[in-house]
Design a protein around this motif. Structure first.
Motif, short mmCIF file in Angstrom:
data_model
loop_
_atom_site.label_atom_id
_atom_site.label_comp_id
_atom_site.label_asym_id
_atom_site.label_seq_id
_atom_site.Cartn_x
_atom_site.Cartn_y
_atom_site.Cartn_z
N HIS A 21 0.90 -0.83 -0.02
CA HIS A 21 -0.11 0.06 -0.12
C HIS A 21 1.02 1.42 0.15
O HIS A 21 1.17 1.72 0.96
CB HIS A 21 -1.00 -0.13 1.47
CG HIS A 21 -2.08 -1.29 1.12
ND1 HIS A 21 -3.37 -0.86 1.33
CD2 HIS A 21 -1.97 -2.49 0.94
CE1 HIS A 21 -4.09 -2.12 1.35
NE2 HIS A 21 -3.13 -2.93 1.11
N ALA A 22 1.50 1.51 -1.20
CA ALA A 22 2.41 2.54 -1.33
C ALA A 22 1.87 3.91 -0.87
O ALA A 22 2.47 4.70 -0.27
CB ALA A 22 3.43 2.65 -2.53
N VAL A 23 0.64 4.29 -1.76
CA VAL A 23 0.29 5.69 -1.63
C VAL A 23 -1.50 5.32 -1.18
O VAL A 23 -1.91 4.80 -2.07
CB VAL A 23 0.41 6.68 -2.72
CG1 VAL A 23 -0.28 7.76 -2.70
CG2 VAL A 23 1.95 6.71 -2.80
N GLY A 40 8.95 13.03 4.77
CA GLY A 40 8.67 11.89 5.60
C GLY A 40 10.06 10.72 5.52
O GLY A 40 10.65 11.07 4.88
N GLU A 41 9.84 9.66 6.69
CA GLU A 41 10.96 8.84 6.58
C GLU A 41 10.84 8.03 5.30
O GLU A 41 10.02 8.08 4.61
CB GLU A 41 10.67 7.85 7.65
CG GLU A 41 10.99 8.35 9.21
CD GLU A 41 10.29 7.65 10.17
OE1 GLU A 41 11.14 7.20 11.06
OE2 GLU A 41 9.31 7.41 10.37
N SER A 42 11.89 7.23 5.18
CA SER A 42 12.25 6.52 3.98
C SER A 42 10.73 5.36 3.87
O SER A 42 10.47 4.89 4.92
CB SER A 42 13.34 5.45 4.22
OG SER A 42 13.73 4.86 3.18
N GLY A 43 10.35 5.17 2.64
CA GLY A 43 9.39 4.20 2.43
C GLY A 43 7.71 5.09 2.62
O GLY A 43 6.89 4.22 2.66
N SER A 44 7.91 6.03 3.13
CA SER A 44 6.57 6.82 3.26
C SER A 44 5.67 7.26 1.99
O SER A 44 4.30 7.42 2.24
CB SER A 44 6.85 8.16 4.08
OG SER A 44 7.55 9.03 3.39
N GLY A 45 6.21 6.87 0.90
CA GLY A 45 5.40 7.18 -0.18
C GLY A 45 5.77 8.51 -1.04
O GLY A 45 5.29 8.67 -1.83
N PRO A 60 3.46 -3.94 -14.63
CA PRO A 60 3.54 -4.30 -13.14
C PRO A 60 4.79 -4.22 -12.60
O PRO A 60 5.94 -4.07 -13.30
CB PRO A 60 2.66 -5.99 -13.13
CG PRO A 60 3.32 -6.19 -14.38
CD PRO A 60 3.21 -5.31 -15.41
N PRO A 61 5.09 -4.17 -11.22
CA PRO A 61 4.04 -4.84 -10.33
C PRO A 61 3.22 -3.41 -9.90
O PRO A 61 2.17 -3.64 -9.10
CB PRO A 61 5.17 -4.92 -9.06
CG PRO A 61 6.17 -4.28 -9.23
CD PRO A 61 6.49 -4.20 -10.83
N GLY A 62 3.62 -2.20 -10.15
CA GLY A 62 2.67 -1.02 -9.92
C GLY A 62 1.44 -1.00 -10.74
O GLY A 62 1.16 -1.64 -11.56
N ASP A 179 13.17 15.33 -6.54
CA ASP A 179 13.22 14.28 -5.60
C ASP A 179 14.64 14.08 -4.88
O ASP A 179 15.75 13.40 -5.59
CB ASP A 179 12.66 12.97 -6.20
CG ASP A 179 12.49 12.00 -5.26
OD1 ASP A 179 12.73 12.17 -3.92
OD2 ASP A 179 11.98 10.71 -5.51
N GLU A 180 14.99 14.27 -3.89
CA GLU A 180 16.32 14.39 -3.03
C GLU A 180 17.31 14.77 -3.92
O GLU A 180 18.26 14.27 -4.03
CB GLU A 180 16.60 12.93 -2.70
CG GLU A 180 15.45 12.14 -1.89
CD GLU A 180 15.47 12.65 -0.33
OE1 GLU A 180 16.22 13.35 0.11
OE2 GLU A 180 14.75 12.14 0.29
N ALA A 181 17.16 15.80 -4.61
CA ALA A 181 18.07 16.49 -5.39
C ALA A 181 19.45 16.94 -4.94
O ALA A 181 20.41 17.32 -5.64
CB ALA A 181 17.34 17.82 -6.32
#
Ligand SMILES: Nc1ncnc2c1ncn2[C@@H]1O[C@H](COP(=O)(O)OP(=O)(O)OP(=O)(O)O)[C@@H](O)[C@H]1O
Ligand SMILES: [Mg+2]
Length: 356
Positions: A21-23, A40-45, A60-62, A179-181
Motif C-alpha cells: 500500500h505505497a500511496v 517523511g521517513e524512508s518508504g513513506s510514499g 506491473p508490479p505497480g 526528488d532528493e536533488a
C-alpha cells in the motif's frame, strides 16, 4: 485555479510478498508558483506519489488503484502515454537523484540539454545549443561556452547537479519536481543550489515540489509543507505553521525526537541553542509499518504515545486543524498536549546553509 490537483491518489504494488500500500488517498492542490516541501521517513510514499503522477512507476508490479491528478485541467493518470511524455520535461520538469535518470556519461552536456529542448519540438538544434550555454550560465556554471562542450565526468558533483537543474528547467516548465536533488551534496554546495533554486523560481515563476529528508531544506525553501507517513499525508500547511504550531505527533517526532517514553519522558526538550548542534532529523522510536499489511487505522498509531483507541481502528481524515492557520491540515484523532503546542523551543529549524 490550482496548477495541480491531486485527488485521492492511491497506488499499489502487487508483489510476491503481498500488495504494498505505497500511496493511499493522497489529496492536495498546488497553486501556480507555489513551492511544496514533501517530507517523511524512508518508504513513506514520497517518490511513488510523484512517479505515479508522471507515469513513471513500473506496471506491473505497480498500479494506480484510484484517484485523479489534474494538471492544467486534464487528468495525467488517464492521458495517452505519448501526451504524458510530452508534458514530462516540457511543462513538468524533473530532477531525480536516481542515476538511471541522471546525466548520460557518453554525451556532452550541450547534447543533453539541447536534446531536452528539441525532443519537445520547441527549437531547432542550433538554437537549442545556444540555449544550452544560456542555461548553464543561468544555473551559475562559470565559463559556460567552454563547459557546455564537456562530458559529465569533467564536472564536479555540484556542477553536475546544476547541469541536471539546467535540463530540468530547459523548457521553462510550470512545475519542477525534485526528488532528493541535493541530498548527495555537501552542505555548502547544497546551500548554493538552494539559493539558485530560489532565484530560478523567481525568474521563471514556476511551482516546485521538493522531496527531501531534510527539514532544514524545507524550512529554507518551501511555502507549504506536506508530511507523509505510511503512504498518507499526516499534516500539511504553511511551513511556519507546521514548524511552529505542529499538530501531528509524527511531524513532532520528525522535528524533535521521540525517545523511549518507558523512561517516563515523552518528548525530549532542549533549548534552541542546543537544537542546532543536533542532527536535524531525529530517529523516531519504533519501526515504520509493513506496508503489505498496514495498520487498519492511523498508520502512525503503533508508534504514537498519544494514540487513542480510535486511532488504532479508523483512518483519520486530513482536515483543518482546530484554531490553526487557514490551510493548516492534520490527520489525527488525538490532540497533542497543549504544552507541546505552546513549547517555546518550537522554532523553525535553521534553513540549510544558515546553521552554525
Ligand atoms: N517497484 C516497486 N515494487 C514494490 N514496492 C515498491 C516499488 N517501489 C516502491 N515500492 C514501495 O512503495 C513504498 C513507498 O516507497 P517510496 O519510494 O515512495 O518511499 P519514499 O518516501 O520515497 O522513501 P525514500 O525516502 O527512501 O526515498 C515503499 O513501501 C516501497 O517499498
Ligand atoms: Mg524516495
Amino acid at each position: 485555479m490550482p496548477l495541480l490537483e491531486v485527488k485521492d491518489l492511491t497506488v499499489r504494488f502487487d508483489t510476491g510478498g503481498g500488495t504494498v500500500h505505497a500511496v493511499s488517498g493522497v489529496t492536495y492542490a498546488l497553486e501556480p508558483g507555489e513551492t511544496l516541501g514533501v517530507v517523511g521517513e524512508s518508504g513513506s510514499g514520497k517518490s511513488v506519489h510523484v512517479l505515479s503522477m508522471l507515469g513513471l512507476i513500473p506496471k506491473p508490479p505497480g498500479r494506480i488503484a484510484g484517484g485523479q491528478v489534474i494538471f492544467e485541467g486534464r487528468d495525467l493518470l488517464t492521458m495517452p502515454e505519448g501526451e504524458l511524455r510530452d508534458i514530462r520535461g516540457k511543462k513538468i520538469g524533473v530532477i531525480f537523484q536516481d542515476p538511471m535518470t541522471s546525466l548520460n556519461p557518453v554525451l556532452t552536456v550541450e547534447t543533453q540539454i539541447a536534446e531536452a529542448i528539441t525532443s519537445h519540438g520547441l527549437m531547432s538544434r542550433k538554437a537549442a545549443k545556444a540555449r544550452a550555454v544560456e542555461l548553464l550560465d543561468l544555473v551559475g556554471i562559470p565559463e559556460p561556452q567552454k563547459r557546455v562542450t564537456q562530458y559529465p565526468h569533467q564536472f564536479s558533483g555540484g556542477m553536475r547537479q546544476r547541469a541536471m537543474i539546467a535540463i530540468g528547467v530547459a523548457c521553462e516548465p510550470k512545475l519542477l519536481i525534485a526528488d532528493e536533488a541535493t541530498t548527495a551534496l555537501d552542505v555548502t554546495v547544497q546551500a548554493q543550489i538552494l539559493d539558485l533554486m530560489k532565484d530560478l523560481k523567481k525568474k521563471l515563476g514556476m511551482a516546485m515540489i521538493w522531496i527531501t529528508h531534510d527539514m532544514g531544506v524545507v524550512a529554507g525553501l518551501a511555502d507549504n509543507v506536506q508530511v507523509m507517513y505510511g503512504g498518507r499525508i499526516m499534516e500539511r500547511g504553511p511551513s511556519r505553521a507546521v514548524f511552529n504550531d505542529t499538530r501531528s505527533a509524527y511531524t513532532w517526532g520528525l522535528l524533535r525526537s521521540l525517545p523511549d517514553h518507558s523512561e517516563g519522558r515523552v518528548y525530549e526538550t532542549h533549548t534552541p541553542g542546543q537544537a542546532k548542534k543536533r542532527p536535524r532529523l531525529q530517529q523516531i522510536a519504533g519501526a515504520p509499518p509493513d506496508m503489505t499489511n498496514p495498520p487498519p487505522g492511523d498508520p502512525f498509531a503503533p508508534r504514537n504515545p498519544f494514540a487513542t483507541e480510535r486511532c488504532h481502528r479508523e483512518v483519520p481524515p486530513l482536515v483543518q486543524a482546530r484554531d490553526a492557520a487557514p490551510g493548516h491540515l492534520v490527520a489525527a484523532w488525538y490532540d497533542l498536549p497543549q504544552a507541546l503546542l505552546t513549547n517555546p523551543t518550537g522554532a523553525v529549524p535553521a534553513a540549510a546553509g544558515e546553521a552554525a
